[in-house]
Design a protein around this motif. Structure first.
Motif, PDB file in Angstrom:
ATOM      1  N   LEU A 218      18.326 -16.128 168.327  1.00  0.00           N
ATOM      2  CA  LEU A 218      17.073 -15.922 169.044  1.00  0.00           C
ATOM      3  C   LEU A 218      17.375 -15.179 170.342  1.00  0.00           C
ATOM      4  O   LEU A 218      18.188 -15.637 171.147  1.00  0.00           O
ATOM      5  N   VAL A 219      16.745 -14.028 170.533  1.00  0.00           N
ATOM      6  CA  VAL A 219      17.002 -13.235 171.736  1.00  0.00           C
ATOM      7  C   VAL A 219      15.770 -13.065 172.618  1.00  0.00           C
ATOM      8  O   VAL A 219      15.876 -12.583 173.743  1.00  0.00           O
ATOM      9  N   GLY A 220      14.600 -13.453 172.107  1.00  0.00           N
ATOM     10  CA  GLY A 220      13.387 -13.302 172.909  1.00  0.00           C
ATOM     11  C   GLY A 220      12.163 -13.727 172.141  1.00  0.00           C
ATOM     12  O   GLY A 220      12.245 -14.207 171.007  1.00  0.00           O
ATOM     13  N   VAL A 221      11.019 -13.524 172.774  1.00  0.00           N
ATOM     14  CA  VAL A 221       9.719 -13.784 172.162  1.00  0.00           C
ATOM     15  C   VAL A 221       8.790 -12.656 172.581  1.00  0.00           C
ATOM     16  O   VAL A 221       8.840 -12.202 173.726  1.00  0.00           O
ATOM     17  N   VAL A 222       7.963 -12.203 171.650  1.00  0.00           N
ATOM     18  CA  VAL A 222       6.927 -11.225 171.967  1.00  0.00           C
ATOM     19  C   VAL A 222       5.587 -11.930 171.847  1.00  0.00           C
ATOM     20  O   VAL A 222       5.314 -12.592 170.847  1.00  0.00           O
ATOM     21  N   SER A 223       4.771 -11.792 172.871  1.00  0.00           N
ATOM     22  CA  SER A 223       3.423 -12.369 172.855  1.00  0.00           C
ATOM     23  C   SER A 223       2.401 -11.250 172.730  1.00  0.00           C
ATOM     24  O   SER A 223       2.714 -10.070 172.921  1.00  0.00           O
ATOM     25  N   GLU A 224       1.166 -11.627 172.447  1.00  0.00           N
ATOM     26  CA  GLU A 224       0.120 -10.618 172.355  1.00  0.00           C
ATOM     27  C   GLU A 224      -0.045  -9.896 173.688  1.00  0.00           C
ATOM     28  O   GLU A 224      -0.340  -8.701 173.709  1.00  0.00           O
ATOM     29  N   SER A 225       0.202 -10.567 174.800  1.00  0.00           N
ATOM     30  CA  SER A 225       0.086  -9.891 176.099  1.00  0.00           C
ATOM     31  C   SER A 225       1.199  -8.864 176.293  1.00  0.00           C
ATOM     32  O   SER A 225       0.989  -7.832 176.930  1.00  0.00           O
TER      33      SER A 225
ATOM     34  N   GLN B  38      -2.611   1.980 172.432  1.00  0.00           N
ATOM     35  CA  GLN B  38      -3.905   1.311 172.285  1.00  0.00           C
ATOM     36  C   GLN B  38      -4.266   1.037 170.831  1.00  0.00           C
ATOM     37  O   GLN B  38      -4.809  -0.022 170.519  1.00  0.00           O
ATOM     38  N   ASP B  39      -3.957   1.948 169.918  1.00  0.00           N
ATOM     39  CA  ASP B  39      -4.322   1.722 168.515  1.00  0.00           C
ATOM     40  C   ASP B  39      -3.602   0.501 167.936  1.00  0.00           C
ATOM     41  O   ASP B  39      -4.175  -0.240 167.142  1.00  0.00           O
ATOM     42  N   LEU B  40      -2.363   0.266 168.363  1.00  0.00           N
ATOM     43  CA  LEU B  40      -1.636  -0.920 167.893  1.00  0.00           C
ATOM     44  C   LEU B  40      -2.212  -2.197 168.502  1.00  0.00           C
ATOM     45  O   LEU B  40      -2.265  -3.229 167.837  1.00  0.00           O
ATOM     46  N   VAL B  41      -2.639  -2.119 169.747  1.00  0.00           N
ATOM     47  CA  VAL B  41      -3.258  -3.278 170.390  1.00  0.00           C
ATOM     48  C   VAL B  41      -4.540  -3.654 169.644  1.00  0.00           C
ATOM     49  O   VAL B  41      -4.779  -4.833 169.352  1.00  0.00           O
ATOM     50  N   VAL B  42      -5.328  -2.664 169.296  1.00  0.00           N
ATOM     51  CA  VAL B  42      -6.562  -2.912 168.534  1.00  0.00           C
ATOM     52  C   VAL B  42      -6.227  -3.530 167.181  1.00  0.00           C
ATOM     53  O   VAL B  42      -6.855  -4.505 166.754  1.00  0.00           O
ATOM     54  N   ASP B  43      -5.211  -2.978 166.495  1.00  0.00           N
ATOM     55  CA  ASP B  43      -4.800  -3.534 165.203  1.00  0.00           C
ATOM     56  C   ASP B  43      -4.368  -4.993 165.342  1.00  0.00           C
ATOM     57  O   ASP B  43      -4.697  -5.830 164.493  1.00  0.00           O
ATOM     58  N   LEU B  44      -3.645  -5.302 166.413  1.00  0.00           N
ATOM     59  CA  LEU B  44      -3.183  -6.676 166.635  1.00  0.00           C
ATOM     60  C   LEU B  44      -4.359  -7.621 166.834  1.00  0.00           C
ATOM     61  O   LEU B  44      -4.434  -8.678 166.211  1.00  0.00           O
ATOM     62  N   VAL B  45      -5.283  -7.234 167.692  1.00  0.00           N
ATOM     63  CA  VAL B  45      -6.441  -8.092 167.969  1.00  0.00           C
ATOM     64  C   VAL B  45      -7.239  -8.330 166.694  1.00  0.00           C
ATOM     65  O   VAL B  45      -7.627  -9.456 166.385  1.00  0.00           O
ATOM     66  N   LYS B  46      -7.474  -7.257 165.949  1.00  0.00           N
ATOM     67  CA  LYS B  46      -8.228  -7.385 164.692  1.00  0.00           C
ATOM     68  C   LYS B  46      -7.490  -8.309 163.718  1.00  0.00           C
ATOM     69  O   LYS B  46      -8.104  -9.132 163.052  1.00  0.00           O
TER      70      LYS B  46
END
Length: 140
Positions: free
Chosen positions: A111-118, A126-134
């Motif tokens: 384990l080297v880290g964590v990625v959050s939605e923020s 932006q297009d990836l952020v929209v895809d994530l939220v959806k």
């Protein structure tokens, strides 16, 4: 520009041990100001994630004692992870597919880290952020 999970992850992640109590996990979350922690095994491998919601729903609401219930009891199934060198597109696809707001980042078996939605919101196009939220908030 960020291209991989490693580029946007929060490193230096604290874990709760699989044999530590849920009360220990809650205290650690409070100290760190986080709502989730990876559960690490005695073999130094990721066993799952525990969230503040898990503690409320799966322990408190069910009348279990958080001082005796082990964090490892809350890690169910194989944890959803992403490779450190996986692309942001793969990261968003994984988070969306599994409807998760945070994902542990693994390099090999470590384990080297964590990625959050923020993290995604502040670093990805932006297009990836929209895809994530959806994906994360879509009804399953």
């Amino acid at each position: 520009m960020a291209n991989t999970a490693r580029d946007i992850m929060s490193g230096g992640v604290d874990c709760v041990g699989e044999n530590e109590t849920v009360a220990d996990a809650a205290r650690k979350m409070a100290q760190l100001g986080v709502g989730a922690l990876p559960i690490c095994g005695d073999d130094d491998r990721l066993k799952g994630m525990v969230t503040d919601r898990d503690i409320v729903i799966k322990v408190i609401a069910e009348g279990k004692d958080p001082n005796t219930c082990k964090a490892g009891e809350l890690g169910q199934g194989k944890p959803v992870t992403i490779g450190a060198d996986d692309s942001l597109q793969e990261l968003v696809r994984t988070m969306s597919q599994h409807h998760v707001k945070r994902v542990p980042v693994i390099d090999g078996h470590r384990l080297v880290g964590v990625v959050s939605e923020s993290d995604v919101a502040s670093s990805a196009p932006q297009d990836l952020v929209v895809d994530l939220v959806k994906g994360v908030y879509a009804s399953s």
